[in-house]
Design a protein around this motif. Structure first.
Motif, PDB file in Angstrom:
ATOM      1  N   ALA A  60       0.818  -1.221   0.000  1.00 14.68           N
ATOM      2  CA  ALA A  60       0.000   0.000   0.000  1.00 14.68           C
ATOM      3  C   ALA A  60       0.849   1.268   0.000  1.00 14.68           C
ATOM      4  O   ALA A  60       0.466   2.274  -0.594  1.00 14.68           O
ATOM      5  CB  ALA A  60      -0.951   0.005   1.192  1.00 14.68           C
ATOM      6  N   PHE A  61       2.012   1.222   0.639  1.00 22.11           N
ATOM      7  CA  PHE A  61       2.883   2.395   0.726  1.00 22.11           C
ATOM      8  C   PHE A  61       4.237   2.140   0.055  1.00 22.11           C
ATOM      9  O   PHE A  61       5.225   2.776   0.382  1.00 22.11           O
ATOM     10  CB  PHE A  61       3.088   2.779   2.197  1.00 22.11           C
ATOM     11  CG  PHE A  61       1.810   3.121   2.886  1.00 22.11           C
ATOM     12  CD1 PHE A  61       1.271   4.385   2.783  1.00 22.11           C
ATOM     13  CD2 PHE A  61       1.126   2.161   3.615  1.00 22.11           C
ATOM     14  CE1 PHE A  61       0.070   4.700   3.407  1.00 22.11           C
ATOM     15  CE2 PHE A  61      -0.072   2.467   4.244  1.00 22.11           C
ATOM     16  CZ  PHE A  61      -0.596   3.738   4.128  1.00 22.11           C
ATOM     17  N   TYR A  62       4.266   1.241  -0.873  1.00 23.70           N
ATOM     18  CA  TYR A  62       5.508   0.826  -1.528  1.00 23.70           C
ATOM     19  C   TYR A  62       6.313   2.024  -2.032  1.00 23.70           C
ATOM     20  O   TYR A  62       5.834   2.850  -2.779  1.00 23.70           O
ATOM     21  CB  TYR A  62       5.180  -0.105  -2.697  1.00 23.70           C
ATOM     22  CG  TYR A  62       6.384  -0.570  -3.474  1.00 23.70           C
ATOM     23  CD1 TYR A  62       7.246  -1.517  -2.944  1.00 23.70           C
ATOM     24  CD2 TYR A  62       6.650  -0.043  -4.723  1.00 23.70           C
ATOM     25  CE1 TYR A  62       8.352  -1.948  -3.661  1.00 23.70           C
ATOM     26  CE2 TYR A  62       7.750  -0.467  -5.450  1.00 23.70           C
ATOM     27  CZ  TYR A  62       8.603  -1.413  -4.903  1.00 23.70           C
ATOM     28  OH  TYR A  62       9.699  -1.822  -5.612  1.00 23.70           O
ATOM     29  N   GLY A  95      10.365  -0.163   1.190  1.00 19.58           N
ATOM     30  CA  GLY A  95      10.963   1.055   0.644  1.00 19.58           C
ATOM     31  C   GLY A  95      10.652   2.310   1.423  1.00 19.58           C
ATOM     32  O   GLY A  95      11.054   3.401   1.032  1.00 19.58           O
ATOM     33  N   CYS A  96       9.966   2.202   2.556  1.00 19.65           N
ATOM     34  CA  CYS A  96       9.625   3.368   3.383  1.00 19.65           C
ATOM     35  C   CYS A  96      10.687   3.520   4.475  1.00 19.65           C
ATOM     36  O   CYS A  96      10.461   3.176   5.632  1.00 19.65           O
ATOM     37  CB  CYS A  96       8.248   3.199   4.007  1.00 19.65           C
ATOM     38  SG  CYS A  96       6.920   3.043   2.825  1.00 19.65           S
ATOM     39  N   HIS A  97      11.833   4.055   4.118  1.00 18.91           N
ATOM     40  CA  HIS A  97      12.953   4.147   5.050  1.00 18.91           C
ATOM     41  C   HIS A  97      12.890   5.368   5.956  1.00 18.91           C
ATOM     42  O   HIS A  97      13.712   5.497   6.856  1.00 18.91           O
ATOM     43  CB  HIS A  97      14.269   4.147   4.273  1.00 18.91           C
ATOM     44  CG  HIS A  97      14.469   2.909   3.468  1.00 18.91           C
ATOM     45  ND1 HIS A  97      14.858   1.721   4.026  1.00 18.91           N
ATOM     46  CD2 HIS A  97      14.296   2.671   2.139  1.00 18.91           C
ATOM     47  CE1 HIS A  97      14.941   0.799   3.081  1.00 18.91           C
ATOM     48  NE2 HIS A  97      14.598   1.344   1.930  1.00 18.91           N
ATOM     49  N   PRO A 132      11.322  -1.131   7.122  1.00 18.32           N
ATOM     50  CA  PRO A 132      12.642  -1.621   6.739  1.00 18.32           C
ATOM     51  C   PRO A 132      13.752  -1.277   7.718  1.00 18.32           C
ATOM     52  O   PRO A 132      14.801  -1.879   7.671  1.00 18.32           O
ATOM     53  CB  PRO A 132      12.880  -0.972   5.374  1.00 18.32           C
ATOM     54  CG  PRO A 132      11.949   0.179   5.299  1.00 18.32           C
ATOM     55  CD  PRO A 132      10.807  -0.143   6.204  1.00 18.32           C
ATOM     56  N   GLU A 133      13.576  -0.286   8.563  1.00 13.72           N
ATOM     57  CA  GLU A 133      14.639   0.080   9.513  1.00 13.72           C
ATOM     58  C   GLU A 133      14.084   0.187  10.906  1.00 13.72           C
ATOM     59  O   GLU A 133      13.007   0.535  11.137  1.00 13.72           O
ATOM     60  CB  GLU A 133      15.233   1.425   9.121  1.00 13.72           C
ATOM     61  CG  GLU A 133      15.870   1.348   7.779  1.00 13.72           C
ATOM     62  CD  GLU A 133      16.389   2.696   7.318  1.00 13.72           C
ATOM     63  OE1 GLU A 133      16.102   3.724   7.934  1.00 13.72           O
ATOM     64  OE2 GLU A 133      17.096   2.701   6.325  1.00 13.72           O
TER      65      GLU A 133
END
Length: 186
Positions: free
Chosen positions: A132-134, A158-160, A185-186
């Motif tokens: 959804a937030f790629y 990909g939402c870093h 991702p982090e």
């Protein structure tokens, strides 16, 4: 108004309307309002809310209403922040479809990708679709309720940049905070 929608520019709401609402609001705090002014204030507020809702509906595109529930497939707004309303056309917004705000789907003014910095989901949303937030690389803040039951795979791939997560609790429902954190991702 309940939920505020940040970043929406609506030509339907004139500056004169807003100025008159603000003028009456200030007067009510300092001198008080006459009955006629109170009635005028209510009329202006109703006009503002109607224009606001109408304008926002024009910015939500690709919505599907099935079984008296709304699924949002895309959102078109100015700015970098969006708060999804609880209801659209009298039906609860319960789902964000896969790739709703995805960078790969960002075209023609659609918010997402490198523009989306903040999203606030209402308590009615129960499902966030996969990716959804790629690649929403500028997404910094997301807010949701503990009633969110299903977080799709790769929702935050990909939402870093996410630095703040707001979680609201209602009742004894289990939260999906753990799933959110695992998706980041982090």
């Amino acid at each position: 108004l309940g939920f505020l929608i940040w970043g929406i520019i609506m030509a339907e709401i004139s500056k004169e309307l807003i100025n008159e609402i603000n003028k009456l609001s200030q007067k009510s705090k300092t001198d008080g309002l006459t009955e006629e002014e109170k009635q005028r204030q209510q009329l202006l507020r109703a006009e503002y809310i109607k224009a606001f809702r109408s304008g926002f509906k024009q910015h939500l595109q690709n919505i599907k209403i099935e079984n008296e529930k709304v699924c949002i497939h895309a959102c078109y707004v100015e700015g970098t922040s969006v708060e999804i309303p609880e209801m659209i056309e009298g039906y609860p917004v319960t789902e964000l479809a896969p790739y709703t705000f995805s960078a790969s789907q960002t075209v023609d003014g659609r918010i997402g990708g490198n523009r989306l910095e903040e999203v606030i989901l209402p308590k009615t949303v129960k499902r966030v679709g996969r990716y959804a937030f790629y690649n929403c690389k500028k997404l910094r803040r997301i807010e949701f309720w503990n009633g969110l039951a299903d977080l799709g795979a790769g929702a935050f791939t990909g939402c870093h940049g996410v630095r703040e997560i707001g979680l609201h609790f209602e009742g004894n429902k289990k939260s999906r905070l753990r799933e959110f954190l695992l998706e980041l991702p982090e």
